[in-house]
Design an enzyme around this catalytic site. Structure first.
Site, PDB file in Angstrom:
ATOM      1  N   LYS A   1      39.876 -14.639   8.213  1.00 29.80           N
ATOM      2  CA  LYS A   1      39.246 -14.082   9.615  1.00 29.80           C
ATOM      3  C   LYS A   1      38.733 -15.211  10.505  1.00 29.80           C
ATOM      4  O   LYS A   1      38.121 -16.259  10.001  1.00 29.80           O
ATOM      5  CB  LYS A   1      38.569 -12.682   9.312  1.00 29.80           C
ATOM      6  CG  LYS A   1      37.071 -13.396   8.572  1.00 29.80           C
ATOM      7  CD  LYS A   1      36.384 -11.944   7.932  1.00 29.80           C
ATOM      8  CE  LYS A   1      35.189 -12.188   7.178  1.00 29.80           C
ATOM      9  NZ  LYS A   1      34.603 -11.147   6.229  1.00 29.80           N
TER      10      LYS A   1
ATOM     11  N   TYR B   1      15.297 -30.080  29.092  1.00 34.04           N
ATOM     12  CA  TYR B   1      14.683 -28.966  29.593  1.00 34.04           C
ATOM     13  C   TYR B   1      13.552 -28.666  28.933  1.00 34.04           C
ATOM     14  O   TYR B   1      13.468 -28.555  27.589  1.00 34.04           O
ATOM     15  CB  TYR B   1      15.747 -27.805  29.405  1.00 34.04           C
ATOM     16  CG  TYR B   1      17.039 -27.567  30.209  1.00 34.04           C
ATOM     17  CD1 TYR B   1      16.695 -27.689  31.520  1.00 34.04           C
ATOM     18  CD2 TYR B   1      18.133 -27.717  29.681  1.00 34.04           C
ATOM     19  CE1 TYR B   1      17.892 -27.695  32.439  1.00 34.04           C
ATOM     20  CE2 TYR B   1      19.501 -27.640  30.674  1.00 34.04           C
ATOM     21  CZ  TYR B   1      19.072 -27.559  31.779  1.00 34.04           C
ATOM     22  OH  TYR B   1      20.172 -27.550  32.677  1.00 34.04           O
TER      23      TYR B   1
HETATM   24  C1  LIG Z   1      34.395 -11.698   4.965  1.00 31.79           C
HETATM   25  C2  LIG Z   1      34.873 -10.805   3.747  1.00 31.79           C
HETATM   26  C3  LIG Z   1      34.991 -11.400   2.504  1.00 31.79           C
HETATM   27  C4  LIG Z   1      34.729 -12.772   2.325  1.00 31.79           C
HETATM   28  O1  LIG Z   1      33.460 -13.118   2.044  1.00 31.79           O
HETATM   29  P1  LIG Z   1      32.577 -14.615   1.536  1.00 31.79           P
HETATM   30  O2  LIG Z   1      31.330 -14.315   1.249  1.00 31.79           O
HETATM   31  O3  LIG Z   1      33.077 -15.386   2.642  1.00 31.79           O
HETATM   32  O4  LIG Z   1      33.644 -14.797   0.282  1.00 31.79           O
HETATM   33  C5  LIG Z   1      35.588 -10.478   1.613  1.00 31.79           C
HETATM   34  N1  LIG Z   1      36.107  -9.253   1.680  1.00 31.79           N
HETATM   35  C6  LIG Z   1      35.613  -8.443   2.945  1.00 31.79           C
HETATM   36  C7  LIG Z   1      35.647  -7.269   3.150  1.00 31.79           C
HETATM   37  C8  LIG Z   1      34.991  -9.505   4.007  1.00 31.79           C
HETATM   38  O5  LIG Z   1      34.756  -8.758   5.003  1.00 31.79           O
END
Ligand SMILES: *Cc1c(COP(=O)(O)O)cnc(C)c1O
Length: 368
Positions: free
Chosen positions: A36, A260
């Protein structure tokens, strides 16, 4: 997209991490990395050719990401976590047509997937998401059997898997994971034949009893540990380094200030380097006056506030530093002060947020 900023992604580091993760699970357990948010900012464009030869499927958040994987030519398993787009029939239909496995957590989601399957004239595949304590996506465990019945009663929809997600697998206290696992296990009788899965990176590494039929590691694939507490439990190689160039170098007298708010004062006559990266590129403003970059192998402290598109670094102690020098903004060396995990610590956040933010505004290049 800024061509002068480069995220170099190491194929060999990703291969190493996948091998390490495979080594932790029993043969036959499917490896379904979570890709993702453009592979947590690392870039699907560069990582797809590497990952596609090593994995049994992909998990994504949004339908758009799922469809993009099909576009790339992935014919295998894709799990989509979110069933958004209830009101967008085109997307709903496309998901069924392209055989994306969708997540169901309610009867209304089931109804909309069923309707899409009818329109398309093809059976939709779904995994049921069970909330065992995380309090996010998923049907409460005690209502799961009822929803399973409803899916079975629905000729257009095929239930192929069931899953849950842990809230605390990265923490030292093991009790909440045990409680979630117990709830999940309580609904598994009668689900023979379904792909059962639960483990994120932390659970994969630290809780072998959560592996079931498939694992869903994200952050560990990219070489970061899910938490400091798990740092020594598996040898991972960060796969991203971020590079820029010095675009100007100038002398400033002792007592000059920077940026800044004039939050930094040079205590001696100094040489200042300008680096064309800022919070607009995902280099967090809270790293102002805290982080370092590396030039010619030496540390150059970030001086003054990070701006939107540039920041200043002290190069006084870097002999010969000059315009055009490579600036290593993020190092792939996990022992470097500018590695992702250390920057996350300085910014009081998690490595995930660092890589996601840095990924979007720059060129991604695959290196060996
Ligand atoms: C993002 C996600 C993962 C992966 O998690 P990590 O901590 O990056 O290994 C697995 N399952 C779901 C449902 C997620 O949303």
């Amino acid at each position: 997209m800024k061509n002068y900023l480069t995220a170099s992604i190491s194929a060999s580091a990703v291969r190493h991490n996948i091998a390490q993760l495979r080594g932790r699970v029993a043969p036959g357990v499917r490896l379904c990395p979570v890709v993702k948010d453009d592979c947590y900012g690392h870039g699907m464009e560069v990582l797809y050719p590497v990952l596609s030869g090593l994995v049994d499927g992909f998990a994504v958040a949004s339908p758009v990401e799922a469809l993009a994987l099909r576009q790339k030519g992935w014919h295998g398993f894709i799990l989509c976590f979110l069933s958004a787009y209830f009101d967008d029939f085109m997307v709903q239909d496309e998901l069924v047509w392209q055989e994306i496995t969708q997540t169901v957590m309610s009867k209304s989601a089931l109804a909309s997937i069923q309707a899409a399957a009818k329109r398309v004239g093809k059976r939709a595949r779904v995994h049921l998401k069970v909330d065992t304590g995380m309090g996010r996506m998923g049907i409460p465990a005690r209502q799961a059997p009822d929803l399973i019945q409803a899916i079975h009663a629905c000729a257009e929809v095929e239930l192929t898997g069931i899953y849950t997600h842990f809230a605390t697998a990265d923490e030292a206290d093991r009790s909440a994971v045990a409680a979630q696992l117990e709830q999940f296990a309580s609904i598994l009788p009668g689900t023979a034949g379904l792909v059962r899965h639960a483990a994120n990176s932390a659970a994969l590494i630290d809780f072998p009893e959560t592996h079931f039929d498939m694992v869903r590691p994200g952050i560990a694939v990219y070489g970061c540990h899910p938490s400091a507490h798990l740092r020594n439990s598996l040898e991972l190689k960060p796969c991203m380094s971020v590079k820029a160039q010095l675009i100007a170098v100038k002398h400033v007298p002792r007592g000059s200030r920077a940026g800044y708010g004039l939050t930094h004062e040079y205590a001696r006559d100094s040489r200042v380097g300008i680096v064309p990266i800022g919070y607009g590129d995902g280099y967090f403003r809270c790293l102002s006056n805290r982080a370092v970059v590396r030039i010619r192998g030496l540390d150059a402290p970030v001086c003054g506030r990070v701006s939107m598109d540039q920041m200043t670094v002290d190069v006084t102690d870097i002999p010969g530093a000059q315009v055009g020098d490579e600036v290593e903004v993020i190092s792939a060396d996990p022992a470097a002060p500018n590695c992702v995990e250390n920057l996350a610590r300085l910014a009081d956040t998690i490595p995930y947020e660092i890589t996601c933010h840095l990924g979007h505004n720059m060129r991604h290049v695959l290196i060996g």
